[in-house]
Design a protein around this motif. Structure first.
Motif, short mmCIF file in Angstrom:
data_model
loop_
_atom_site.label_atom_id
_atom_site.label_comp_id
_atom_site.label_asym_id
_atom_site.label_seq_id
_atom_site.Cartn_x
_atom_site.Cartn_y
_atom_site.Cartn_z
N SER A 160 65.72 77.05 8.74
CA SER A 160 65.16 75.95 7.73
C SER A 160 64.60 74.41 8.72
O SER A 160 64.50 73.43 8.57
N ARG A 226 59.00 71.74 -0.56
CA ARG A 226 60.40 71.16 -0.60
C ARG A 226 60.42 70.47 -2.26
O ARG A 226 59.43 70.09 -2.44
N ASP A 232 64.58 66.78 2.00
CA ASP A 232 64.83 67.96 1.72
C ASP A 232 64.40 68.91 2.97
O ASP A 232 63.25 68.71 3.70
#
Lengths: 342, 178
Positions: A160, A226, A232
């Protein structure tokens, strides 16, 4: 209230001292810089290091050096990376990626090195201890089953990091330091497609710097998907870099994807397919399709899985159009609520 | 650790000592002793008797615990207290002077920018840091700066209005955001 577990706190003043502590403490020690990734995980007992080796007092990790290319200390906060003029002017993709990590507060705390080494994430992992216990834990931590793909022997938690795909597209290197000396590896080689063992960093090594090659006519950009434009983790990151001749012909190109596997990765064929062509709609359309076919998102992050795969092609198109010189501010505002004009 | 369970094996001794640091809190030199696993949020609320800073998600997602650390807005739930030695911390308790509210506090009150109030201390600290750096921010800049402070009551419009209004007030008063 979630408390941090007990740990021994060490605060080295140099990379060499940090490396000595890491070597001495063994695998029970963990590095902490900004703490924005590790501390929430420690509170939820994903990690319980016996020793925390804190890097915020190590000044060399904050160094920025211009030369042939640009060297960025791994301890620079993301705000500091965004505020570095050389990054904004010459490495737009990294600038756009760093500027879109989390929120201003978290960028004031989190570091470049921390984002590059970010723990992989999963809906079955990033939960409280009690929640995870209720499902008998998962493969990544304390359990035996991957609840995303129950037949999988490999953890499919998702990478991520926003900065890593940008750094891969920019062909950056990572400098790793240990008591045995330092080594430099291509940033793409820092990653493994394994949600548990996702970094090729050895336990006694620490990431000390990111080395960017000379910009030399390369332009770059980063597109992030996102849910909330202001916050996020990515559910998709597309980073593209290209060197264009005066007439717009592509001399070289690199496209990297993030958040669609357990590691960020380069799509070499996509870049190669653009060489010798102009970034016209036909070329972009072809390459966007090829890039999308490489994305294998799993159902372990925000948003609908099939849509996340579908949208890879659109985001690759946006990225390549931006490299071509199109004004993409309207698309930026629509998809990310930020113009991000460099 | 269950090192002490095995018979005849010396029990592993972990020394669990408090640490002691000195720091500036709202301008006052402060010395405090605490368990080293504590976050700055826990230190402020539990050891320094400053409960104005709110305890929200504990994971860096909500911004309720925002304080200024050396002038920068940070999330105190993710700052190790031990890393604050020698540094300056500002919390919501340091904003008002006696009974006189800070311009930001007054504007939030007047314009309905604070409803349930839980996000307010964090919102105030973020806004203070913004106005110290940029005395006349655009609405867009204000929205960007408070992106890490979640409010579930106001819909943000009144908060942005209040920060704009406080910025005008501070500029007119010729004083900085202190």
């Amino acid at each position: 209230m979630m408390r941090l577990p007990w740990f021994e706190y060490r605060a080295p003043r140099s990379v060499a001292e940090a490396a000595r502590i890491l070597a001495g403490e063994g695998p029970g020690a963990m590095l902490v810089a900004g703490g924005t990734d590790l501390l929430p995980n420690m509170k939820r007992r994903h990690q319980s290091p016996s020793t925390l080796v804190a890097l915020r007092g190590v000044d060399e990790l904050k160094a920025v050096a211009n030369g042939a290319g640009l060297q960025l200390g791994a301890g620079l906060t993301l705000t500091e990376v965004v505020d570095t003029p050389a990054v904004r002017e010459r490495y737009t993709g990294l600038w756009q990626a760093a500027a879109q990590v989390a929120t201003p507060h978290l960028r004031n705390m989190g570091t470049l090195g921390g984002n590059v080494c970010l723990d992989t994430r999963c809906t079955y992992y990033n939960q409280s201890y009690e929640w995870r216990k209720a499902i008998d834990f998962c493969l990544k931590k304390d359990g035996e089953t991957c609840w995303v793909a129950t037949a999988s022997k490999r953890c499919v938690a998702v990478s991520s990091t926003d900065t890593a795909p940008a750094l891969i597209a920019l062909d950056a290197k990572a400098r790793l330091a240990s008591v045995g000396g330092t080594r430099e590896i291509a940033i793409a080689d820092l990653y493994r497609n394994d949600g548990i063992d996702f970094l090729a960093r050895k336990p006694e090594e620490l990431l000390s710097a990111i080395l960017l090659p000379e910009a030399n006519g390369w332009r770059s950009c980063y597109w992030k998907l996102r849910r909330r434009g202001s916050f996020d983790f990515p559910v998709l990151g597309v980073a593209a870099a290209a060197k264009l001749a005066a007439d717009g012909t592509v001399e070289a190109a690199r496209i990297a994807l993030g958040a669609v596997a357990s590691r960020p990765f380069l799509v070499p064929k996509a870049g190669e397919a653009l060489v010798g062509r102009k970034l016209d709609d036909a070329a972009i359309g072809e390459v966007a399709g090829a890039v999308a076919s490489r994305a294998k998102p799993m159902d372990n992050a925000d948003m609908n899985l099939y849509w996340r795969k579908e949208v890879v092609s659109a985001f690759t198109t946006y990225a390549l159009r931006e490299l071509r010189g199109d004004d993409m501010r309207a698309e930026r505002l629509r998809t990310a609520r930020q113009a991000l004009a460099a | 650790m269950n090192a002490g369970v095995e018979k005849g094996v010396a029990k592993a001794v972990t020394l669990r000592r408090n640490v002691q640091i000195e720091l500036q809190v709202n301008g006052e030199p402060t010395e405090v002793s605490f368990a080293p696993y504590k976050t700055l949020l826990e230190l402020l609320r539990e050891d320094l008797d400053l409960p104005g800073t709110k305890h929200g998600c504990e994971l860096g997602e909500c911004g309720a615990c925002t304080v200024l650390l050396d002038g920068e807005p940070v999330l105190s739930c993710l700052v190790l207290a031990v890393e604050c030695a020698g540094r300056s911390v500002e919390t919501v308790e340091g904003l008002a002077q006696g009974t006189r509210l800070h311009a930001l506090q007054a504007a939030l009150t007047d314009l309905g920018g604070s409803q349930c109030g839980y996000c307010t201390p964090g919102m105030l600290m973020t806004a203070k840091a913004l106005l110290e750096r940029e005395p006349s921010p655009s609405r867009e800049r204000i929205r960007e700066a408070i992106a890490g402070n979640i409010c579930r009551c106001t819909g943000y419009q009144q908060i942005v209005d209040a920060i704009e209004s406080a910025a005008r007030e501070l500029r007119a008063g010729g004083e900085t955001a202190r």
